[in-house]
Write a protein that holds these residues in place. Structure first.
Motif, PDB file in Angstrom:
ATOM      1  N   ARG A  88       0.839  -1.204   0.000  1.00  0.00           N
ATOM      2  CA  ARG A  88       0.000   0.000   0.000  1.00  0.00           C
ATOM      3  C   ARG A  88       0.882   1.265   0.000  1.00  0.00           C
ATOM      4  O   ARG A  88       0.701   2.184  -0.781  1.00  0.00           O
ATOM      5  CB  ARG A  88      -0.911  -0.031   1.237  1.00  0.00           C
ATOM      6  N   ASP A  92       1.371   3.940  -2.967  1.00  0.00           N
ATOM      7  CA  ASP A  92       0.996   5.332  -2.726  1.00  0.00           C
ATOM      8  C   ASP A  92       2.217   6.255  -2.743  1.00  0.00           C
ATOM      9  O   ASP A  92       2.110   7.422  -2.370  1.00  0.00           O
ATOM     10  CB  ASP A  92       0.277   5.464  -1.367  1.00  0.00           C
ATOM     11  N   CYS A 201      -1.790  10.065   4.284  1.00  0.00           N
ATOM     12  CA  CYS A 201      -1.730  11.450   3.773  1.00  0.00           C
ATOM     13  C   CYS A 201      -0.836  12.310   4.665  1.00  0.00           C
ATOM     14  O   CYS A 201      -0.785  12.120   5.866  1.00  0.00           O
ATOM     15  CB  CYS A 201      -3.111  12.088   3.744  1.00  0.00           C
ATOM     16  N   ARG A 236      -8.399   1.267  -1.511  1.00  0.00           N
ATOM     17  CA  ARG A 236      -7.005   1.156  -1.099  1.00  0.00           C
ATOM     18  C   ARG A 236      -6.877   0.359   0.190  1.00  0.00           C
ATOM     19  O   ARG A 236      -5.780  -0.055   0.557  1.00  0.00           O
ATOM     20  CB  ARG A 236      -6.391   2.544  -0.920  1.00  0.00           C
TER      21      ARG A 236
END
Lengths: 295, 52
Positions: A88, A92, A201, A236
């Motif tokens: 992941r 990302d 994020c 995701r």
């Protein structure tokens, strides 16, 4: 000491002695028999702290975010779910594959530490598996540099979508009542967000300095928090179940996550996140024939 | 989104997604009027609100 533990220590010591990695992240025994907590090893002589037992449920993928700017590599032990978490982060573009060294641990399923704490050590044999392990579809690491032991047979203990179908049968009032009562317990500690490998994020809508959602702990705010987070990781989410395990209030967060996975499978075709760090994300790309229904 | 709202107990009629371009003012007004008329009989939404 079991075979895996011995091999873990041996590999970790060797990596550190040869200076191939700067740090090894693994599990060490915590205060109680049901705690296996993360340990960060930088000296070869500390490698003997490492262990592998029934309570190594913690997913280390997210911890890699703190060490992505080290000069050297970081070695990390990964179970099936952890490996998907690492994928992941690679997909990302949070960490680079060449900055990490992955030691694969085929996983027979971990035990539920919360129940173990209640039952006590005498009744340890009765401790059931972690909720997240019941729905596990990939106990073997999908990405690794070296594997310890043999791969374990894949045994789907419970169909993760069966309970979603069951829940969908309820009336809308029953559903609303259920979620209201669940999220009334939420204390907005954000443990679910902090532990989630998909919540990577740099700045988050739920942070103090953002005005998207009020911080007050109330029924509407809590439910919107849960829903917004579920949507932000949609497509995701690697279904590692860490959010639910980390939740101190026992909110069934994975019900929301599995529901979204089920919808994605129905609308965009079969997809499991975190299996391949390349590949396209169903919601991360545009196709002219994307179904409108997902909106 | 509609599926998810259903899952948390919101009536799916309360939410619609439509494509309207910035230049389609008449279409926008029509869509909003339609939606308002569809929602009116459902009454005010009491779900996802604070306890009363």
């Amino acid at each position: 000491m079991n075979q895996q533990t011995a091999r873990m220590r041996e590999i970790a010591r060797e990596l550190l002695e040869k200076k191939e990695v700067e740090m090894v992240i693994g599990w060490e025994k915590g205060t109680f028999f049901y705690n296996s907590t993360p340990v960060f090893i930088t000296k070869p002589e500390d490698a003997d702290k490492l262990i592998w037992d029934d309570y190594c449920a913690v997913n280390f993928a997210k911890l890699l975010m703190d060490y992505r700017y080290l000069d050297g590599k970081v070695a990390v032990f990964v179970k099936g779910c952890d490996a998907r978490g690492v994928n992941r982060l690679i997909q990302d573009l949070v960490i680079k594959r060449e900055k990490i060294y992955l030691i694969g641990m085929p996983c027979p399923g971990m035990k539920d530490a919360k129940i173990a704490a209640k039952l006590g050590q005498e009744k340890e044999a009765e401790v059931p598996l972690e909720g997240k392990c019941l729905y596990c579809t990939h106990p073997n690491p999908v990405i690794y540099d070296v594997l310890i032991g043999d791969e374990v047979p894949v045994e789907i203990r419970e169909d993760r979508f069966a309970r979603i179908k069951e829940f969908e049968e309820k009336s809308s009032d029953e559903k609303a009542q259920f979620w209201a009562s669940q999220y009334d317990r939420c204390i907005r500690c954000y443990a679910c967000r902090n532990v989630c490998p998909a919540c990577n994020c740099r700045s988050c809508v739920f942070d103090q300095n953002q005005d998207w959602l009020e911080r007050a702990v109330d029924r509407s705010g809590n439910q919107f928090y849960g829903l917004v987070r579920a949507f932000h990781v949609a497509g995701r989410c690697i279904e590692c179940g860490e959010c639910e395990r980390a939740c101190p209030m026992g909110i069934p967060i994975m019900l929301l996550k599995h529901k979204i996975s089920k919808d994605i499978n129905e609308l965009f075709g079969e997809y499991e996140a975190g299996l391949d760090p390349e590949g396209d994300l169903p919601l991360g790309m545009y196709k002219a024939d994307d179904p409108d229904e997902f909106m | 989104m509609q599926r998810m709202l259903e899952f948390v107990g919101i009536d799916p009629e309360r939410f619609q997604a439509r494509w309207v371009s910035g230049s389609e003012s008449v279409k926008f007004a029509t869509v909003i009027e339609e939606l308002t008329e569809q929602i009116r009989p459902l009454g005010p939404n009491r779900k996802l609100r604070d306890g009363e």
